[in-house]
Design a protein around this motif. Structure first.
Motif, mmCIF file in Angstrom:
data_model
loop_
_atom_site.group_PDB
_atom_site.id
_atom_site.type_symbol
_atom_site.label_atom_id
_atom_site.label_comp_id
_atom_site.label_asym_id
_atom_site.label_seq_id
_atom_site.Cartn_x
_atom_site.Cartn_y
_atom_site.Cartn_z
ATOM 1 N N MET A 21 0.839 -1.205 0.000
ATOM 2 C CA MET A 21 0.000 0.000 0.000
ATOM 3 C C MET A 21 0.873 1.254 0.000
ATOM 4 S SD MET A 21 -2.860 -1.206 2.762
ATOM 5 C CE MET A 21 -3.721 0.320 2.877
ATOM 6 N N ALA A 22 1.891 1.250 0.832
ATOM 7 C CA ALA A 22 2.769 2.428 0.933
ATOM 8 C C ALA A 22 3.482 2.692 -0.396
ATOM 9 C CB ALA A 22 3.778 2.232 2.052
ATOM 10 N N ALA A 23 3.913 1.624 -1.059
ATOM 11 C CA ALA A 23 4.603 1.799 -2.349
ATOM 12 C C ALA A 23 3.641 2.346 -3.400
ATOM 13 C CB ALA A 23 5.197 0.468 -2.804
ATOM 14 N N LYS A 24 2.418 1.840 -3.406
ATOM 15 C CA LYS A 24 1.437 2.336 -4.386
ATOM 16 C C LYS A 24 1.157 3.814 -4.161
ATOM 17 C CE LYS A 24 -1.114 -1.921 -5.183
ATOM 18 N NZ LYS A 24 -2.344 -2.665 -4.898
ATOM 19 N N PHE A 25 0.935 4.197 -2.917
ATOM 20 C CA PHE A 25 0.629 5.613 -2.631
ATOM 21 C C PHE A 25 1.831 6.493 -2.978
ATOM 22 C CE2 PHE A 25 -2.342 3.957 0.946
ATOM 23 C CZ PHE A 25 -3.302 3.617 0.005
ATOM 24 N N THR A 26 3.027 5.997 -2.709
ATOM 25 C CA THR A 26 4.226 6.782 -3.027
ATOM 26 C C THR A 26 4.310 7.034 -4.526
ATOM 27 O OG1 THR A 26 5.409 5.893 -1.118
ATOM 28 C CG2 THR A 26 6.767 6.808 -2.881
ATOM 29 N N LEU A 27 4.077 5.982 -5.317
ATOM 30 C CA LEU A 27 4.151 6.136 -6.770
ATOM 31 C C LEU A 27 3.035 7.035 -7.298
ATOM 32 C CD1 LEU A 27 5.125 2.502 -7.827
ATOM 33 C CD2 LEU A 27 6.599 4.519 -7.786
ATOM 34 N N VAL A 37 14.715 3.358 -5.471
ATOM 35 C CA VAL A 37 15.727 2.504 -4.827
ATOM 36 C C VAL A 37 15.057 1.805 -3.650
ATOM 37 C CG1 VAL A 37 17.950 2.462 -3.627
ATOM 38 C CG2 VAL A 37 17.496 4.242 -5.359
ATOM 39 N N SER A 38 15.177 0.486 -3.577
ATOM 40 C CA SER A 38 14.651 -0.227 -2.400
ATOM 41 C C SER A 38 15.752 -1.052 -1.764
ATOM 42 C CB SER A 38 13.524 -1.197 -2.774
ATOM 43 O OG SER A 38 12.434 -0.529 -3.297
ATOM 44 N N PRO A 39 16.047 -0.800 -0.493
ATOM 45 C CA PRO A 39 16.974 -1.691 0.204
ATOM 46 C C PRO A 39 16.294 -3.033 0.500
ATOM 47 C CG PRO A 39 16.081 -0.062 1.722
ATOM 48 C CD PRO A 39 15.540 0.281 0.360
ATOM 49 N N THR A 40 17.060 -3.985 0.935
ATOM 50 C CA THR A 40 16.533 -5.310 1.270
ATOM 51 C C THR A 40 15.412 -5.194 2.295
ATOM 52 O OG1 THR A 40 18.772 -6.088 0.934
ATOM 53 C CG2 THR A 40 17.266 -7.596 2.007
ATOM 54 N N GLY A 41 14.407 -6.040 2.130
ATOM 55 C CA GLY A 41 13.265 -6.018 3.046
ATOM 56 C C GLY A 41 12.051 -6.598 2.351
ATOM 57 N N GLY A 85 14.201 16.800 -13.894
ATOM 58 C CA GLY A 85 12.796 16.407 -13.720
ATOM 59 C C GLY A 85 12.583 15.003 -13.209
ATOM 60 N N THR A 86 13.536 14.094 -13.440
ATOM 61 C CA THR A 86 13.349 12.721 -12.954
ATOM 62 C C THR A 86 13.546 12.693 -11.440
ATOM 63 O OG1 THR A 86 14.111 11.810 -15.040
ATOM 64 C CG2 THR A 86 14.166 10.331 -13.138
ATOM 65 N N LYS A 87 12.545 12.163 -10.741
ATOM 66 C CA LYS A 87 12.609 12.146 -9.278
ATOM 67 C C LYS A 87 13.326 10.901 -8.781
ATOM 68 C CE LYS A 87 8.440 14.818 -9.302
ATOM 69 N NZ LYS A 87 6.984 14.788 -9.482
ATOM 70 N N VAL A 88 14.152 11.068 -7.790
ATOM 71 C CA VAL A 88 14.864 9.924 -7.215
ATOM 72 C C VAL A 88 14.275 9.659 -5.833
ATOM 73 C CG1 VAL A 88 17.087 8.974 -6.532
ATOM 74 C CG2 VAL A 88 16.945 10.534 -8.491
ATOM 75 N N ILE A 89 13.739 8.446 -5.684
ATOM 76 C CA ILE A 89 13.031 8.104 -4.449
ATOM 77 C C ILE A 89 13.622 6.826 -3.864
ATOM 78 C CG2 ILE A 89 10.778 7.397 -3.503
ATOM 79 C CD1 ILE A 89 9.543 8.927 -5.874
ATOM 80 N N ALA A 90 13.913 6.839 -2.577
ATOM 81 C CA ALA A 90 14.285 5.597 -1.898
ATOM 82 C C ALA A 90 13.141 5.225 -0.965
ATOM 83 C CB ALA A 90 15.582 5.787 -1.119
ATOM 84 N N MET A 91 12.797 3.935 -0.952
ATOM 85 C CA MET A 91 11.721 3.452 -0.072
ATOM 86 C C MET A 91 12.253 2.285 0.717
ATOM 87 S SD MET A 91 8.207 2.953 -2.183
ATOM 88 C CE MET A 91 8.332 3.701 -3.777
ATOM 89 N N ILE A 120 9.010 3.184 5.258
ATOM 90 C CA ILE A 120 7.775 2.422 5.454
ATOM 91 C C ILE A 120 7.926 1.708 6.797
ATOM 92 C CG2 ILE A 120 6.202 0.729 4.466
ATOM 93 C CD1 ILE A 120 7.483 1.251 1.742
ATOM 94 N N ASP A 121 7.335 2.310 7.813
ATOM 95 C CA ASP A 121 7.604 1.903 9.196
ATOM 96 C C ASP A 121 6.582 0.882 9.693
ATOM 97 O OD1 ASP A 121 8.251 1.685 11.831
ATOM 98 O OD2 ASP A 121 7.956 3.804 12.326
ATOM 99 N N ASN A 122 6.943 -0.407 9.567
ATOM 100 C CA ASN A 122 6.070 -1.442 10.132
ATOM 101 C C ASN A 122 6.611 -1.934 11.484
ATOM 102 O OD1 ASN A 122 8.114 -3.195 9.310
ATOM 103 N ND2 ASN A 122 7.060 -3.730 7.405
ATOM 104 N N GLU A 123 7.512 -1.168 12.040
ATOM 105 C CA GLU A 123 7.913 -1.269 13.448
ATOM 106 C C GLU A 123 8.619 -2.562 13.853
ATOM 107 O OE1 GLU A 123 4.371 0.110 15.642
ATOM 108 O OE2 GLU A 123 5.108 2.155 15.384
ATOM 109 N N ALA A 124 9.252 -3.232 12.877
ATOM 110 C CA ALA A 124 10.120 -4.380 13.180
ATOM 111 C C ALA A 124 10.740 -4.884 11.872
ATOM 112 C CB ALA A 124 9.355 -5.506 13.857
ATOM 113 N N TYR A 125 11.680 -5.802 12.000
ATOM 114 C CA TYR A 125 12.294 -6.440 10.823
ATOM 115 C C TYR A 125 11.367 -7.570 10.390
ATOM 116 C CZ TYR A 125 16.693 -4.117 12.106
ATOM 117 O OH TYR A 125 17.663 -3.196 12.401
ATOM 118 N N MET A 126 10.413 -7.254 9.515
ATOM 119 C CA MET A 126 9.383 -8.242 9.174
ATOM 120 C C MET A 126 9.912 -9.348 8.275
ATOM 121 S SD MET A 126 7.078 -7.400 11.017
ATOM 122 C CE MET A 126 6.421 -6.025 11.939
#
Ligand code: TPP
Ligand code: SF4
Length: 292
Positions: A21-27, A37-41, A85-91, A120-126
């Motif tokens: 959901m968070a990724a969809k809203f961000t996009l 950019v997405s780190p491991t998770g 103009g190209t936006k750089v986003i890390a999630m 995207i804070d789900n409050e633990a290493y899920m």
């Protein structure tokens, strides 16, 4: 605002997944001219099982610890190529953002790269089985802070990550929640349009790690806001410019805690009421500080 289809369905997230959901809203806020950019998770693992991808925008996986550095490099590369103009986003998840990737993230914000970072804070290493992170709230039971005979769960309060980012002089820092998609989409849009390193911290309830029905992600998220445990605010050039008021909708923290398995012990253990009172004090402090 662009269509929801920039993150395609059919990914491997749990039903009701907060990260999706968070990724969809961000996009939706960022639009299609962006590089993510997405780190491991969880987000990375569930959206890119080789050879498939759910991403309809250019996307790169970074190490757990270096999303800030990878985003910085992309932004510097675009600049060198004269591309505007190209936006750089890390999630990234809370573990990648607040613990393991904090050093690279701090460097990116200190150097002033023109990037937007969404935690995207789900409050633990899920993704690795619900281990405690610096974002885990006081009293929550996780696999590394299990509630039991001698423990009420996590003994530490949640780290104040927006304050850490603000200390870097970021021109725009905002908190948001999955319960308020329009709020999140508007804040992401604003963040990506502001020059410099900007930060969005999204509260993202995880059905699997927190222990609630897959249909309740939004209800749990809304209750966090209505109790005052998760204040929604914007800070521009160091000043709080907007706050979402709770007003007459204010709820006691018990209503939030009892929705989730990770706090179940607080209602059965001796001394649980005192622990709940400490959590209520955290909410009351937020309400006072932000004038909720
Ligand atoms: C340096 C490093 N340490 C540990 C791991 C193992 N690991 C992979 S995903 C993950 C959890 C991710 O947690 P978070 O960033 O909070 O995102 P979530 O999965 O909760 O969305 C861990 C610990 C790793 N890949 N790299
Ligand atoms: S464990 Fe949580 S964050 Fe991970 S895929 Fe499932 S719902 Fe999403």
């Amino acid at each position: 605002m662009k269509s929801i289809s920039l993150l395609a369905p059919g990914h491997r997230g749990c039903a009701g997944c907060c990260d999706a959901m968070a990724a969809k809203f961000t996009l939706m806020g960022a639009g299609e001219d962006c590089i993510v950019v997405s780190p491991t998770g969880c987000l990375e693992v569930m959206t890119t099982p080789y050879p498939e991808t759910s991403w309809d925008v250019p996307w790169i996986h970074s190490l757990f610890e270096n999303a800030g550095a990878v985003a910085s490099g992309i932004e510097a590369g675009l600049k060198a190529l004269g591309k505007q103009g190209t936006k750089v986003i890390a999630m990234g998840g809370d573990g990648a953002t607040m613990d393991i990737g904090l050093q690279a993230l701090s460097g990116a914000f200190e150097r002033g790269h023109n990037i937007t970072y969404v935690c995207i804070d789900n409050e633990a290493y899920m993704n690795t089985g619900v281990q405690r992170s610096a974002a885990t709230p006081y009293g929550a039971s996780t696999t590394t802070s299990p509630a039991g005979k001698v423990s009420f769960g996590n003994p530490r309060p949640k780290k104040n990550m927006p304050a850490i980012i603000l200390a870097h002089g970021s021109p725009y820092v905002a908190t948001t929640s999955l319960a308020y998609p329009k709020d999140m989409i508007a804040k992401v849009k604003k963040a990506t349009e502001i020059e410099g390193p900007t930060y969005i911290h999204c509260h993202a309830p995880c059905t699997t790690g927190w222990g609630f029905d897959t249909s309740k992600t939004v209800e749990v998220a809304r209750m966090a806001v209505q109790t005052g445990l998760w204040p929604l605010y914007e800070v521009e050039d160091g000043k709080v410019t907007k706050v979402r008021k709770i007003g007459n909708n204010k709820k006691p923290v018990e209503e939030y805690l009892k929705m989730q398995r990770r706090f179940k012990h607080l209602f059965t253990m001796e001394g649980g009421a005192e622990e709940i009172a400490k959590i209520q004090a955290i909410a009351d402090k937020n309400i006072e500080e932000f004038g909720l």
